[in-house]
Design an enzyme around this catalytic site. Structure first.
Site, short mmCIF file in Angstrom:
data_model
loop_
_atom_site.label_atom_id
_atom_site.label_comp_id
_atom_site.label_asym_id
_atom_site.label_seq_id
_atom_site.Cartn_x
_atom_site.Cartn_y
_atom_site.Cartn_z
N GLY A 109 40.39 -11.31 12.18
CA GLY A 109 41.56 -12.10 11.80
C GLY A 109 42.78 -11.24 11.48
O GLY A 109 43.92 -11.71 11.60
N GLU A 112 44.28 -10.48 14.73
CA GLU A 112 44.88 -11.74 15.21
C GLU A 112 46.20 -12.02 14.50
O GLU A 112 47.15 -12.53 15.11
CB GLU A 112 43.89 -12.89 14.99
CG GLU A 112 42.65 -12.76 15.85
CD GLU A 112 41.62 -13.84 15.56
OE1 GLU A 112 41.05 -13.82 14.44
OE2 GLU A 112 41.40 -14.70 16.42
N GLU A 132 34.22 -9.75 16.21
CA GLU A 132 33.53 -10.99 15.86
C GLU A 132 32.16 -11.16 16.51
O GLU A 132 31.24 -11.70 15.91
CB GLU A 132 34.40 -12.21 16.20
CG GLU A 132 35.53 -12.48 15.22
CD GLU A 132 36.80 -11.68 15.50
OE1 GLU A 132 36.74 -10.72 16.29
OE2 GLU A 132 37.84 -12.02 14.91
#
Ligand code: DAK
Length: 258
Positions: A109, A112, A132
């Site tokens: 994340g 991201e 992930e």
């Protein structure tokens, strides 16, 4: 608004948002994502650029919060992903330029989040990746799509399939970060880039962001049509008159954003 996990300061016209949970390497739990969404929706009107960085000396953001995600149901995962997508889409669509100052781990994340910014600069200590699959899931906050658009389909597949962590130099080599700076110069560099942008017409910068962002996902004809419209609309602004008049009068322009 008082935040628990983020800090928002403004220096001149630059907003600096620090994700500040260093004990969890700034991992994104729901509370932090909610605070981010709220901050993106309520930046001071005077902010003309946003820099995002991580608190402490190890991490930008080490990912979504694994301790929170470990036991959630599929329905809760959908909600969590929706919250992340909403927050990052809000960031991506801000009318001002956004810069990720990746000062350490930017994993999952965190990577991201950086990818939802317009520009990414990294410190020499940075490590970026989307690990992930090593946790049995896939990126859930837009990483598969934004990474593909930045580094291309095959590199994105390599990074997502292997979950490999890239050092800053390799991240630069593949175009995931723009430049690599010594750790103690990263923030100053990002402020200097923001400073260069701030000298320009704010409406023009905002329009340029809009047409690049929306145009990138369209075919060339439709994208060029967006550019034509964006170009024309600026001729109704005081900034266009001032920018061109200042050039002809051989002086610096005094843009007002009107
Ligand atoms: N979440 C929660 N806590 C974390 C964390 C994380 N992502 N990363 C680190 N921490 C915590 C550690 O548990 C540790 O806590 P304590 O044990 O001290 O209580 C503390 O931060 C310091 O970490 P380490 O002791 O591990 O520090 P090291 O220097 O040894 O290692 C590291 C640093 C970054 C290499 C390591 O912490 C690490 O591998 N962290 C996890 C990195 C990672 O896998 N990140 C990706 C997370 S998954 C979805 C939505 C979203 C996502 C997926 C799906 N849907 C809803 C479908 C996104 C997923 C991810 O981002």
């Amino acid at each position: 608004m008082a935040y628990e996990n983020i800090r928002l300061e403004t220096e001149d016209a630059i907003a600096i948002l620090t994700i500040d949970r260093p004990k969890a390497l700034n991992a994104l739990n729901s509370k932090t994502l909610q605070e981010l969404e709220s901050a993106f929706n309520s930046l001071p009107a005077t902010a003309r650029a946003l820099i995002i960085t991580g608190g402490g000396d190890k991490a930008f953001v080490a990912g979504a919060d694994i301790s929170e995600m470990a036991s959630i149901s599929a329905a809760q995962a959908r909600e969590f992903a929706a919250l992340g997508h909403r927050a990052f889409a809000t960031l991506e669509q801000l009318p001002i330029p956004t810069i990720a100052a990746v000062n350490g781990f930017a994993l999952g994340g965190g990577c991201e989040l950086a990818l939802a910014c317009d520009l990414i600069y990294a410190s020499e200590k940075a490590k970026l990746g989307l690990p992930e699959v090593s946790l049995g899931v896939i990126p859930g906050f837009g990483g598969t799509q934004r990474l593909t658009r930045v580094v291309g389909k095959m590199r994105a597949k390599e990074l997502v399939f292997t979950g490999e962590r890239l050092d800053a130099a390799k991240a630069k080599e593949i175009g995931l970060v723009l430049d690599v700076l010594p750790a103690d110069q990263l923030l100053a560099h990002c402020k200097a880039v923001a400073g260069k942008i701030l000298k320009n017409g704010p409406l023009a910068v905002s329009q340029a962001k809009r047409v690049i962002e929306f145009g990138a996902d369209q075919d060339l004809r439709a994208a060029n049509e967006l550019e034509r419209q964006g170009f024309a609309v600026l001729f109704g602004s005081e900034d266009q008159k001032e920018g061109m008049k200042a050039f002809l009068e051989k002086r610096a322009a005094g843009f007002t954003g009107k």
